[in-house]
Design an enzyme around this catalytic site. Structure first.
Site, PDB file in Angstrom:
ATOM      1  N   GLU A 422       0.934  -0.867   0.399  1.00  0.00           N
ATOM      2  CA  GLU A 422       0.270  -0.428   0.035  1.00  0.00           C
ATOM      3  C   GLU A 422       0.733   1.514  -0.264  1.00  0.00           C
ATOM      4  O   GLU A 422       1.483   1.418   0.905  1.00  0.00           O
ATOM      5  CB  GLU A 422      -1.209  -0.698   0.928  1.00  0.00           C
ATOM      6  N   LEU A 451      -5.862  -1.762   0.264  1.00  0.00           N
ATOM      7  CA  LEU A 451      -5.742  -1.903   1.424  1.00  0.00           C
ATOM      8  C   LEU A 451      -5.871  -2.802   1.807  1.00  0.00           C
ATOM      9  O   LEU A 451      -6.952  -2.788   3.469  1.00  0.00           O
ATOM     10  CB  LEU A 451      -6.760  -0.809   2.383  1.00  0.00           C
ATOM     11  N   GLU A 453      -3.847  -6.721   4.258  1.00  0.00           N
ATOM     12  CA  GLU A 453      -2.763  -6.781   4.813  1.00  0.00           C
ATOM     13  C   GLU A 453      -2.382  -8.494   4.211  1.00  0.00           C
ATOM     14  O   GLU A 453      -1.230  -9.347   3.468  1.00  0.00           O
ATOM     15  CB  GLU A 453      -2.046  -6.393   5.852  1.00  0.00           C
ATOM     16  N   GLN A 475       2.424  -1.476   5.979  1.00  0.00           N
ATOM     17  CA  GLN A 475       2.418   0.104   6.192  1.00  0.00           C
ATOM     18  C   GLN A 475       3.154   0.025   7.712  1.00  0.00           C
ATOM     19  O   GLN A 475       4.160   0.919   7.938  1.00  0.00           O
ATOM     20  CB  GLN A 475       1.694   0.023   6.078  1.00  0.00           C
ATOM     21  N   TYR A 479      -0.038  -3.869  11.663  1.00  0.00           N
ATOM     22  CA  TYR A 479      -0.595  -4.395  10.774  1.00  0.00           C
ATOM     23  C   TYR A 479      -0.654  -5.524  10.589  1.00  0.00           C
ATOM     24  O   TYR A 479      -1.245  -6.152   9.929  1.00  0.00           O
ATOM     25  CB  TYR A 479      -0.997  -3.090   9.104  1.00  0.00           C
ATOM     26  N   HIS A 524       0.565   2.786  15.244  1.00  0.00           N
ATOM     27  CA  HIS A 524       2.129   3.472  14.113  1.00  0.00           C
ATOM     28  C   HIS A 524       3.242   3.394  15.422  1.00  0.00           C
ATOM     29  O   HIS A 524       3.915   3.889  15.058  1.00  0.00           O
ATOM     30  CB  HIS A 524       1.716   4.822  14.066  1.00  0.00           C
TER      31      HIS A 524
END
Length: 730
Positions: A422, A451, A453, A475, A479, A524
Site C-alpha cells: 500500500e 489496503l 494485508e 505499512q 498491521y 504507528h
C-alpha cells in the site's frame, strides 16, 4: 462478466467414450474407500487423520476439467480430485500416497510424514493443511503471477496459459480471508489485470455443526459484478463436469476469476471424532445419504448403458480390496523418529551459497563506521574505521535512503525482484523509503496494492511460488497482526509440509517499533514482536543503521532466493531519517554496502571490559550514548547489536557476555513476551553465570504525545540499570 447460471448443458459424457465415465467413477470410489480406511486405521491407533471427502467426490470431475499443469490449492475434502489428477501422471500412486499421509509415514511423498495433506509436486497440487480459506490469498497471488512471470521472462513452474484452482467449504466462504481474497481477485480483474482463477466452493451446508443457509452462497457471491458465478449439483457427475469445464474455459480464455458453486453433502460427520447425530436429526442424515454422489454416478452410468450394476459393484469391491491391502502395507512404514528429521525442511541454510548470491556480481564497498566501533565483515575479520580509504566510499546515507538505494540496486540486478504494498508505488511509501522506484523500474515491478494485508501477503505467497522474489511492504508493524496467519499458517509452513518440494521465498518489509516524534499511538508506534519471533523457521531482522540495513536486506533477499526463506525485515521508523548519534555529528549516517551479513551474526561496538549492553533497533543509538556517559564515570561498556532476532546471534552473545561477565539487556519491547526473555534464556541455557539484568518498556500500549515516554525504555533507564549491574558485579 456477470453471473452465469448454466442450464441445458450438452451432457459431457455423451461426447466422449464410456471409459471416461468409468474412470471418474473409479476415482470417486477410491476416495470413498480411502475415507473408510482412514477411519479403520484411526480406530486401530495406526492412523492419525480422518477428515474425509465422503459426499464431495464430485470434485473428481473438477480435476478432469483441468490440465495436470494447472496449479491447484485444495480443500481437505478433495481426495477424489487428487486421485483423478494423479492417475493421469505416470509413476504416481494416489491411493498409496494418501494412505502414507494418514499413517504419518516418512515415505509420504509430499509431507514426509509431517501431516496428511492433499498435495503433490508432480501433480502441481500445492499442499494445504486444515485450511479455513487461508490459502485463497495465495491462490489469488499465484493467478496474478502467471501472466507477470511470462511477460517478465521469469522461469515459472507453470505455463503462461495455466489456470489456478482453489477449493474451500461453504463455512470457510464466510471467513474474512475468503471474502478478502475474492474481493482482491475481482478488483484486480476490474483493473484489467489477468486473473485466471477458479474458486470452487463445495457447499455441504455445514460448518462442523453450524448450518449454512441453503441460499447463502448464491446470494453472497452470485450477484457479484466481475465474478462469473456457475452453480452445479455436486452429487451429479455430468452436471459437475459440465459446470467445471465452463468455469475453466472462461478462466483460461478470458483470464478472469470464476466462482464455481458445487452443492454437495457431507457423509460420515466432520471428522473421525465427530458424532453427527448430536446435532443433526435422523431425517437430515438420511436425506444426505440418499444424495450419495457414488450412487448418483452409478445410476447415471447404468442409465446411459455404460455399465451394469454388477460390473460397478465388482469395481467397487476390487478398489476397496486394493485400498485395504495398501493400508495393511503402509502401517509398517517407518515414521519420523527424531527432532532433527522433523525439522529438516523447516529452515534450510546454505550460508556460503547465500553469500555468493549477495556478492553477485562482485561489488565491494567499504563500511563507513563511527569512531566508536569496529565492524565485523562477512569473513569474521575486523577492520578499524580509521583504516578505510575515504576516496573509495559511496555517499553516506540515512537508514531510509540506504534501503531505497539497496532496493534499487536489487531491482536493477535481478529481474525476479518485485516491490509492492500500500502506497509503495506512486507515493513512494509513507516515509519515502520506496520513492522513485516505480518511475525507474515501472509498475510491473513496483506497484501499489489494496489496503488489505492478507492480500498483500497473499500476493507475495503466490508470486514466490511462481519464481519471483517478492519484497512486500506492510505499512506498520501493528498491521501485520491483521494477517499474521498468512505468515504463520501459510508462508512458514509450506516447506515444512511439502518436505521442501514447494517454497515461498519472500522478504516482508515492516515499518515498526516506537519513538516517533509528533505522530504515533499504538498503531504507528508498535513494539510487539513476540508473535513474529514465535513462528518456527522465519528470519526476523532489525537493522539500526544504514550500512547494516543495506547489507542485511541483501542477505535476506539472497536467503529467500537460495533457501526459500521467509524473512521479516523490521525497519525502525524513528531511525529512518536519523543523522546524528550526538547533536550535529552526523555519525549515524553510513554508506550502503553490498557486503554479506550472515544471518544470526551480531555487530559489536567498542571493547569495554566492564559491561556488555545487549540491544537492537532504537536501543542501539540509545545504548551507545549511554556508553559514552558511563565512560565519563569510569565504566567501560561495549554495545552488542543483535541485528537478528530470529535466529538470535547466540555465539556472539555468549562470547561477549563471557568477556565482561556482566550483561544488561536494553530491550525496547515489552517486559512480558519481549526480546529480553529470549536473550536471558539463550544465556542461561549456554551456562552463563555472570551478572545479568534487563531493562524494558512497560507492558502497555503506546499512547500519543509525551505520555509515550512514560512507558517506553529510556536512556536514563539504561544508564541507571547499567550502573547497578556493574556495582553488583564488583
Amino acid at each position: 462478466m456477470g453471473s452465469l447460471r448454466v442450464s441445458g448443458r450438452v451432457d459431457p459424457l455423451d461426447a466422449i467414450d464410456a471409459s471416461f465415465g468409468i474412470e471418474l467413477f473409479e476415482s470417486q470410489v477410491a476416495s470413498r474407500h480411502l475415507d473408510l480406511a482412514a477411519r479403520r486405521l484411526g480406530a486401530a491407533r495406526q492412523g492419525f487423520y480422518s477428515i474425509g471427502s465422503s459426499g464431495h467426490e464430485g470434485n473428481a470431475a473438477v480435476a478432469a476439467a483441468l490440465r495436470v499443469d494447472d496449479p491447484a490449492l485444495l480443500h481437505y475434502r478433495s481426495a477424489a480430485f487428487f486421485v483423478q489428477r494423479c492417475k493421469q501422471i505416470s509413476g504416481l500412486d494416489p491411493i498409496r500416497d494418501v494412505l502414507l499421509g494418514v499413517v504419518a509415514a516418512a515415505a509420504d511423498p509430499i509431507s514426509g510424514g509431517r501431516h496428511k495433506v492433499i498435495g503433490s509436486a508432480a501433480a502441481s497440487i500445492i499442499p494445504q493443511t486444515s485450511t479455513i480459506a487461508s490459502h485463497l490469498p495465495r491462490a489469488v497471488g499465484l493467478a496474478f503471477a502467471l501472466d507477470r512471470a511470462a511477460k517478465q521472462g521469469i522461469s515459472c513452474p507453470w505455463p503462461a496459459d495455466a489456470v489456478v484452482v482453489c477449493s474451500f467449504g461453504d463455512a470457510s466462504a464466510n471467513h474474512s480471508t475468503a471474502v478478502g481474497a475474492v474481493n482482491a481477485a475481482v478488483h484486480a480483474s476490474h483493473q484489467g489485470v489477468p486473473m485466471p482463477l477458479v474458486f470452487v466452493c463445495e457447499d455441504n451446508g455445514l460448518g462442523i455443526s453450524v448450518p449454512t443457509a441453503p441460499d447463502w452462497i448464491e446470494r453472497a457471491y452470485g450477484p457479484r459484478p466481475g465474478l462469473t458465478y456457475i452453480a452445479a449439483d455436486g452429487c451429479d457427475l455430468p452436471d459437475v463436469l459440465g459446470a467445471a469445464e465452463d468455469a475453466v474455459h472462461l478462466a483460461r480464455t478470458w483470464r478472469v476469476p470464476v466462482f464455481l458453486h458445487l452443492r454437495t453433502v457431507r457423509l460420515g460427520g466432520h471428522a473421525g471424532s465427530d458424532v453427527e447425530s448430536a446435532y443433526r436429526g435422523p431425517a437430515d442424515i438420511a436425506a444426505d445419504l440418499a444424495l450419495d454422489p457414488l450412487l448418483g454416478t452409478a445410476r447415471y452410468l447404468i442409465s446411459a448403458g455404460v455399465a451394469d450394476a454388477g460390473e460397478l459393484l465388482d469395481r467397487y469391491e476390487r478398489i476397496g480390496a486394493r485400498v485395504r491391502e495398501t493400508a495393511d502395507e503402509v502401517v509398517r512404514e517407518a515414521r519420523l523418529d527424531s527432532a532433527a528429521a522433523v525439522i529438516a525442511p523447516l529452515a534450510p541454510m546454505h550460508p556460503d551459497a547465500v553469500r555468493d548470491d549477495v556478492v553477485r556480481p562482485v561489488q565491494h564497498a567499504h563500511t563507513n563506521t563511527s569512531a566508536h566501533e569496529s565492524s565485523t565483515t562477512a569473513t569474521g575479520s575486523t577492520c578499524d574505521a580509521d583504516s578505510l580509504d575515504p576516496t573509495n566510499m559511496p555517499p553516506r546515507m540515512t537508514l531510509a535512503q540506504a534501503i531505497n538505494h539497496t532496493l534499487g540496486e536489487l531491482l536493477a540486478r535481478d529481474r525476479d525482484v518485485l516491490v509492492f504494498g500500500e502506497d509503495v508505488g506512486r507515493k513512494g511509501g509513507v516515509y519515502g523509503v520506496t520513492k522513485g522506484l516505480r518511475k525507474r523500474f515501472g509498475a510491473r515491478r513496483v506497484f501499489d496494492t489494496l489496503l488489505d494485508e492478507q492480500s498483500i501477503l497473499g500476493t507475495a505467497l503466490g508470486t514466490g511460488l511462481a519464481g519471483f522474489i517478492p519484497i512486500p511492504e506492510v505499512q506498520y508493524l501493528a498491521y501485520v497482526h491483521n494477517a499474521a496467519d498468512q505468515i504463520r499458517g501459510e508462508a512458514a509452513t509450506l516447506q515444512f509440509f511439502s518436505n521442501g518440494r514447494y517454497r515461498n521465498p519472500m522478504v516482508i518489509r515492516i515499518a515498526g517499533l516506537a519513538y516517533q516524534k509528533g505522530f504515533g499511538g499504538h498503531f504507528h508506534n508498535d513494539d510487539s514482536l513476540a508473535a513474529l519471533r514465535d513462528i518456527p523457521g522465519i528470519v526476523v531482522a532489525v537493522p539500526a543503521r544504514a550500512d547494516d540495513a543495506a547489507a542485511m536486506l541483501r542477505t535476506c533477499v539472497s536467503a529467500a532466493r537460495v533457501d526459500g526463506r521467509v524473512c521479516l525485515f523490521v525497519e525502525p521508523i524513528a531511525l529512518y531519517h536519523t543523522r546524528d548519534l550526538h547533536p550535529g555529528d552526523e555519525s549515524w549516517l553510513a554508506a550502503p554496502v553490498s557486503d554479506h551479513v550472515p544471518i544470526g551474526s551480531a555487530r559489536i561496538y567498542g571493547d569495554g571490559d566492564d559491561l556488555t549492553i545487549v540491544t537492537f533497533g532504537n536501543g542501539v543509538p540509545m545504548s551507545l550514548r549511554t556508553a559514552d556517559h558511563l565512560a565519563a564515570q569510569g565504566i567501560r561498556a561495549r554495545v552488542l547489536d543483535l541485528r537478528w532476532l530470529n535466529p538470535l546471534p547466540v555465539a556472539d552473545l555468549i562470547r561477549h557476555a563471557e568477556d565482561t561477565g556482566r550483561v544488561l539487556v536494553a530491550d525496547e519491547t515489552r517486559s512480558s513476551g519481549g526480546v529480553s526473555e529470549s536473550v536471558y534464556a539463550a544465556l542461561i541455557d549456554a551456562g552463563y553465570r555472570g551478572a545479568l539484568a534487563r531493562v524494558t518498556s512497560a507492558d502497555s500500549f503506546i499512547p500519543l504525545g509525551p505520555a509515550a515516554d512514560t512507558v517506553l525504555l529510556s536512556e536514563s533507564d539504561i544508564e541507571v540499570a547499567a550502573r547497578k549491574v556493574v556495582a553488583a558485579g564488583r
